[in-house]
Each structure stands twice: as C-alpha cells, then as structure tokens.
Design a protein around this motif. Structure first.
Motif, PDB file in Angstrom:
ATOM      1  N   GLN A  42       0.824  -1.211   0.000  1.00 11.88           N
ATOM      2  CA  GLN A  42       0.000   0.000   0.000  1.00 11.88           C
ATOM      3  C   GLN A  42       0.861   1.264   0.000  1.00 11.88           C
ATOM      4  OE1 GLN A  42      -2.791  -0.121   3.245  1.00 11.88           O
ATOM      5  NE2 GLN A  42      -3.742  -2.048   2.559  1.00 11.88           N
ATOM      6  N   ALA A  43       1.936   1.258   0.816  1.00 15.67           N
ATOM      7  CA  ALA A  43       2.841   2.409   0.838  1.00 15.67           C
ATOM      8  C   ALA A  43       3.505   2.591  -0.522  1.00 15.67           C
ATOM      9  CB  ALA A  43       3.893   2.236   1.937  1.00 15.67           C
ATOM     10  N   GLY A  44       3.907   1.477  -1.148  1.00 19.32           N
ATOM     11  CA  GLY A  44       4.515   1.564  -2.471  1.00 19.32           C
ATOM     12  C   GLY A  44       3.546   2.093  -3.509  1.00 19.32           C
ATOM     13  N   THR A  45       2.291   1.657  -3.421  1.00 20.55           N
ATOM     14  CA  THR A  45       1.273   2.151  -4.366  1.00 20.55           C
ATOM     15  C   THR A  45       1.059   3.659  -4.200  1.00 20.55           C
ATOM     16  OG1 THR A  45       0.175  -0.002  -4.337  1.00 20.55           O
ATOM     17  CG2 THR A  45      -1.109   1.879  -5.110  1.00 20.55           C
ATOM     18  N   LYS A  46       1.009   4.107  -2.963  1.00 19.17           N
ATOM     19  CA  LYS A  46       0.845   5.540  -2.701  1.00 19.17           C
ATOM     20  C   LYS A  46       2.028   6.332  -3.241  1.00 19.17           C
ATOM     21  CE  LYS A  46       0.228   8.885   1.035  1.00 19.17           C
ATOM     22  NZ  LYS A  46       0.105   9.058   2.511  1.00 19.17           N
ATOM     23  N   ALA A  47       3.256   5.814  -2.992  1.00 24.21           N
ATOM     24  CA  ALA A  47       4.450   6.495  -3.482  1.00 24.21           C
ATOM     25  C   ALA A  47       4.470   6.539  -5.006  1.00 24.21           C
ATOM     26  CB  ALA A  47       5.693   5.811  -2.939  1.00 24.21           C
ATOM     27  N   ASP A 137      10.573   1.546 -10.163  1.00 26.08           N
ATOM     28  CA  ASP A 137      11.528   0.925  -9.246  1.00 26.08           C
ATOM     29  C   ASP A 137      11.159   1.284  -7.815  1.00 26.08           C
ATOM     30  OD1 ASP A 137      12.921  -0.056 -11.440  1.00 26.08           O
ATOM     31  OD2 ASP A 137      14.234   1.708 -11.560  1.00 26.08           O
ATOM     32  N   PHE A 138      11.338   0.299  -6.926  1.00 25.70           N
ATOM     33  CA  PHE A 138      10.992   0.518  -5.524  1.00 25.70           C
ATOM     34  C   PHE A 138      12.217   0.285  -4.651  1.00 25.70           C
ATOM     35  CE2 PHE A 138       6.947  -0.593  -7.483  1.00 25.70           C
ATOM     36  CZ  PHE A 138       6.101   0.370  -6.967  1.00 25.70           C
ATOM     37  N   ALA A 139      12.296   1.027  -3.558  1.00 23.54           N
ATOM     38  CA  ALA A 139      13.381   0.873  -2.595  1.00 23.54           C
ATOM     39  C   ALA A 139      12.883   1.362  -1.248  1.00 23.54           C
ATOM     40  CB  ALA A 139      14.615   1.659  -3.040  1.00 23.54           C
ATOM     41  N   ASP A 140      13.543   0.908  -0.198  1.00 23.55           N
ATOM     42  CA  ASP A 140      13.192   1.317   1.160  1.00 23.55           C
ATOM     43  C   ASP A 140      14.266   2.273   1.679  1.00 23.55           C
ATOM     44  OD1 ASP A 140      10.925  -0.239   1.174  1.00 23.55           O
ATOM     45  OD2 ASP A 140      11.973  -1.999   1.980  1.00 23.55           O
ATOM     46  N   GLY A 141      13.852   3.242   2.451  1.00 25.33           N
ATOM     47  CA  GLY A 141      14.785   4.198   3.025  1.00 25.33           C
ATOM     48  C   GLY A 141      14.104   5.015   4.099  1.00 25.33           C
ATOM     49  N   SER A 142      14.706   6.157   4.410  1.00 24.68           N
ATOM     50  CA  SER A 142      14.141   7.040   5.434  1.00 24.68           C
ATOM     51  C   SER A 142      14.311   8.480   4.989  1.00 24.68           C
ATOM     52  CB  SER A 142      14.813   6.807   6.783  1.00 24.68           C
ATOM     53  OG  SER A 142      16.205   7.126   6.698  1.00 24.68           O
ATOM     54  N   ALA A 143      13.567   9.333   5.613  1.00 26.69           N
ATOM     55  CA  ALA A 143      13.638  10.761   5.289  1.00 26.69           C
ATOM     56  C   ALA A 143      13.204  11.570   6.506  1.00 26.69           C
ATOM     57  CB  ALA A 143      12.754  11.092   4.081  1.00 26.69           C
ATOM     58  N   PHE A 154      10.044   4.055  -1.260  1.00 29.70           N
ATOM     59  CA  PHE A 154      10.271   4.988  -2.347  1.00 29.70           C
ATOM     60  C   PHE A 154       9.945   4.336  -3.681  1.00 29.70           C
ATOM     61  CE2 PHE A 154      13.214   6.684   0.910  1.00 29.70           C
ATOM     62  CZ  PHE A 154      12.681   7.970   1.006  1.00 29.70           C
ATOM     63  N   ALA A 155       9.272   5.128  -4.544  1.00 26.98           N
ATOM     64  CA  ALA A 155       8.975   4.720  -5.916  1.00 26.98           C
ATOM     65  C   ALA A 155       9.670   5.686  -6.867  1.00 26.98           C
ATOM     66  CB  ALA A 155       7.469   4.719  -6.166  1.00 26.98           C
ATOM     67  N   THR A 168      14.248  12.009 -13.469  1.00 30.29           N
ATOM     68  CA  THR A 168      13.901  10.881 -12.583  1.00 30.29           C
ATOM     69  C   THR A 168      13.163  11.429 -11.367  1.00 30.29           C
ATOM     70  OG1 THR A 168      15.844   9.633 -13.294  1.00 30.29           O
ATOM     71  CG2 THR A 168      14.776   8.952 -11.237  1.00 30.29           C
ATOM     72  N   VAL A 169      11.962  10.942 -11.160  1.00 29.91           N
ATOM     73  CA  VAL A 169      11.132  11.411 -10.052  1.00 29.91           C
ATOM     74  C   VAL A 169      11.063  10.313  -8.991  1.00 29.91           C
ATOM     75  CG1 VAL A 169       8.882  12.268  -9.353  1.00 29.91           C
ATOM     76  CG2 VAL A 169       9.770  12.815 -11.634  1.00 29.91           C
ATOM     77  N   THR A 170      11.378  10.666  -7.763  1.00 29.55           N
ATOM     78  CA  THR A 170      11.310   9.741  -6.635  1.00 29.55           C
ATOM     79  C   THR A 170      10.379  10.319  -5.584  1.00 29.55           C
ATOM     80  OG1 THR A 170      13.562   8.950  -7.031  1.00 29.55           O
ATOM     81  CG2 THR A 170      12.601   8.520  -4.860  1.00 29.55           C
ATOM     82  N   ALA A 171       9.405   9.509  -5.148  1.00 31.20           N
ATOM     83  CA  ALA A 171       8.471   9.923  -4.103  1.00 31.20           C
ATOM     84  C   ALA A 171       8.346   8.795  -3.086  1.00 31.20           C
ATOM     85  CB  ALA A 171       7.104  10.260  -4.702  1.00 31.20           C
TER      86      ALA A 171
END
Length: 470
Positions: A42-47, A137-143, A154-155, A168-171
């Motif tokens: 769900q978080a990935g879909t939102k991103a 592309d998906f990845a995990d991180g922090s902000a 992150f997507a 390149t857009v990352t959200a």
C-alpha cells in the motif's frame, strides 16, 4: 520432572498445549508477514501514485518551481546528470534513493541535440518527449521532513521532459502506519496467545480428567481385587462405547477367564487328591497287612494299584504340561500307521485307511489320543471297535466307533471334562480316573484340531478326531 509428567493426564495436557502453541505461533507469524507485505504494498502504491503525478506535471512542461509537491511527502526530481532540480520544501534529509541531496540546484542550460542522441543511446529505455516510463523501481529508506524522521517506501519513475531531457522522479510513501499496525498486532498476539494457551491447557486438563476417571475406577478396583484375591469381583463398566468401555469389558472377560481357570485348577487339585487317595490307601493297607501277616499278601492287587497309580500320575503330569502351554513338536506323523500301531494287540479292533494321511505334531501326544479313544471304546464296546482314517479336504479325520450303548446327547460335552465318569463307568477299577477323554481333547485342540462324539452306525459311540493336514 518424571513425576510431574508421569501421568497420561499431564502428558496429554502438555502435548495438546504444545501443539496449540506451535500452531498459534505459526499462524501469528503468517498473519504478521501477510499484514506487513500488504501495508508495504500500500505504501509503495501511494508512493508510485505521487511519483507519476509529478512526472505527468513535468511531461506537460510545468516548470520546477510550479510543481505541486506535498510538503509531508519526500519528493526528489533529478536530471540526467544526477543533479537535484526539485524537492519538497521541508525535506531535510533522505536516504535510500539515488541521491542524498535535499536542496535543489539551479537548472542548467539545455543539452545540444548531439548530446541528446548520445544520452538516448545510453538509456536502457527509449522514451518519446512527454512520455512516462511504465516501469517503476521501488526501494526502502528514510527521510526527515520538518524535523520528523520516518521510514518510507520509495517509488522511482522516469519521464522524458522535452528540452529538459530525461528526469527521474522519486516519491515516498510512509511506512510508519505499517510499523504501527504490525506492532499492534504483535502486542495483541503476545497478550492473547498466552491466555488462549492457558485456556487450552485448562480445558484439556479437565477433559482428560473426566475421560480418565473410569480408568482410575478400573485401576482402583483391580488393586482391590489383587489385595483381596477375590476373582469374583468385576471392574465397573462405563455406559459408553469408547475405548475405556471396551477396556473395562475386556478386563472383566479376562477376570472371568482367570476365575474359571483358577476354579478349574482348584477342582483339578481336589479331584486329583481324591483320585490319588484311593490307590494310595489301598496299596498302604495291603502293605500293612502283608507286614503283619505275610501269608495274606495280595501281590496281584498291590501291583494293580501301583500300575493304576502310575497311570494316574502320568495323566496328571501330562495335563500339567498342557495347562502350562507346552507346544507340540512339528514332526510329521502318518495317522494310518499310528492307528495300526496303537490297535495292535487289542481284541476286536479293526483299522481301515483309505490312503496315508500326514499331520504335523507330536507323535507321542497323538498316539496318546488314539490310545485313550481305544481304551474308552474297549470299556464300552460289546464286541467290535472300528478305526477309520481318511482325508477330508484340508483335514485328516480319524473315527473310532464301537457297538456299545453310545453316549447320551446331554453328556456329549460333559464327558470331556476332567474327572468326569458317567454312571455306567463309576467303578474306579473299570472306568478309570475320567482323564482320558479330557486329555484327548486338550491334545487335539493344541494341535489345531477338534474332537467330537456322536452316534456310530452300529449304535454305539463315534469319536471323530480332526487335525489339519501337514
């Protein structure tokens, strides 16, 4: 520890509790993994939705400063050179994306057409101006946004933005809700599982106590029977149709068989003592008379009493061995030849054999059976005894018939009991001790056969011995 789990009740409770505990742990782990996977998706879909929305704005030619960015969502826009050209206003720190920059740099001049062709050759995916890459592309991180640090999914989406080149857009989509839900579910399981396991243990303890109560009744009654040596007592049988009820019935059947066996042994000992008393007393009287008056010595009577005593002792010893479970040997015995051997020297005995028939067993014991049947027939026959040996399928059949008065139908089973003599044969001198037919049937049964009595063609008794063919 052995005493603690020494009862079936304790072991059953422990086993049921362990099974339920393992099942709950496995189910809980599966639920947590599934919940975490769904929330991450769900978080990935939102991103991805946010990243594609921004990519669509860039594809439409909107300038970097006019992008509609959510201040509570980490967003990065990076050009082909890896330079951050747009980001969320309150973004202070970011990790897990292509760049750790949080402050956008001024836009650079547009590359020449030759440079565009070279860069396009280096990209894996060829995009038309204004086109958004369908792959994400998906990845995990922090902000960190406005002083608050959270974990994100992150997507990353690529877009061809015309004269600005490939961007390149990352959200990011927050994972705090996922972590909170997983923690809540874990807490509920840590509290609920022990309570549920405790309930299962308690219910199992009570159920096994109720189920094993009849077993304890059987045990206590058996202990009382052992202490009192009263084999007439029986264990209580529960009014159910389960294994415990069958155990109680089998126990009572065993007690009945044991009582009958003990009673038979007592009767056997009493009858044996009674039968032995007469020849011993007679022999002692004759010897005492002979000692006082040698001229009155009845040597023939003394010898007859001694022989009778010897035969009776031999019969008692054989019965004792049979009762002890002595198994017959597995030698091959030819019944026709054995019948001829036992009939030799007996007056009025005729042996007829259709063909040789072999059985497996003890030659001595089977010879004893035939001898006892011939002795019995000799005491009751008027003039003739007929022995017939034949084969009937898988059975070897030996028939001993006489022309006497026969055996009344009411006594045809009783004559095979020990120390039983019919009224006609009550004389101890002529009728024997009443053990011959009992021995014959016991030997026949231990050889896997049967011994029955019926009516002979001549009107006398017909004894039929059946044994399995070897």
């Amino acid at each position: 520890m052995r005493r603690l789990f020494g009862s079936v009740r304790a072991r059953a409770t422990l086993g049921a509790t362990l099974v339920v505990a393992v099942a709950l742990v496995a189910a809980g782990a599966a639920v947590l993994l599934s919940l975490r996977s769904n929330l991450i998706d769900q978080a990935g879909t939102k991103a991805e939705r946010t990243a594609r929305n921004i990519a669509a704005q860039l594809a439409s030619g909107r300038p970097y400063g006019g992008l509609d960015l959510d201040d509570q969502t980490p967003v990065q826009v990076v050009d082909e050179d890896g330079t951050l050209v747009a980001a969320g206003e309150d973004l202070e720190r970011i990790s897990g994306t292509g760049t750790a920059q949080v402050t956008p740099s001024p836009p650079r001049p547009s590359p020449t057409g030759d440079d565009d062709d070279d860069d396009g050759d280096d990209d894996d995916v060829s995009l038309e101006p204004g086109e958004i890459d369908p792959d994400t592309d998906f990845a995990d991180g922090s902000a960190t946004i406005d002083g608050t640090t959270e974990d994100y999914r992150f997507a990353t989406v690529r877009v061809e933005a015309g004269d600005r080149g490939r961007l390149t857009v990352t959200a990011g989509g927050s994972l705090d809700a996922e972590q909170s839900a997983v923690n809540t579910a874990t807490t509920v399981m840590l509290i609920g599982f022990p309570l549920l396991i405790g309930v299962v243990a308690g219910v199992t303890w009570l159920v096994t106590r109720r189920a094993l109560r009849p077993v304890e009744g059987i045990r206590s009654e058996m202990a009382a029977i052992t202490a009192s040596q009263d084999l007439a007592r029986r264990v209580p049988e529960p009014a159910t149709h389960d294994e415990v009820a069958r155990l109680a019935r089998t126990t009572n059947e065993t007690l009945s068989a044991l009582e009958a066996s003990v009673e038979r042994q007592r009767r056997f000992v009493a009858d044996a003592s009674h039968e032995l008393r007469s020849p011993i007393a007679s022999l002692r009287t004759q010897l005492e008379v002979a000692a006082a008056h040698p001229e009155f010595l009845d040597l023939d009577g003394a010898v007859a009493d001694t022989v009778r005593l010897q035969h009776l002792a031999a019969d008692l010893l054989l019965l004792a061995r049979l009762d002890a479970g002595e198994r017959p040997t597995e030698a091959r015995v030819e019944l026709a030849a054995l019948a001829e051997e036992e009939a030799e020297g007996r007056a009025g005995v005729t042996v007829g054999a259709h063909a040789p028939v072999e059985v497996a067993g003890s030659r001595g014991q089977l010879g004893r059976v035939l001898a006892n049947l011939l002795n019995n027939a000799g005491r009751h026959a008027r003039s003739a005894i007929t022995v017939t040996v034949r084969r009937d399928g898988v059975w070897a059949v030996v028939q001993v018939a006489d022309d006497g008065d026969g055996v009344p139908e009411a006594d045809r089973e009783r004559i095979f009991e020990r120390f039983v003599r019919l009224d006609e044969a009550r004389s101890r001198d002529d009728g024997g001790a009443g053990l011959g037919l009992a021995i014959a049937r016991d030997v026949a049964e231990r050889h896997g056969g049967t011994l029955m009595v019926g009516n002979a063609p001549a009107g006398g008794a017909l004894f039929e011995l059946r044994l399995p063919v070897a």
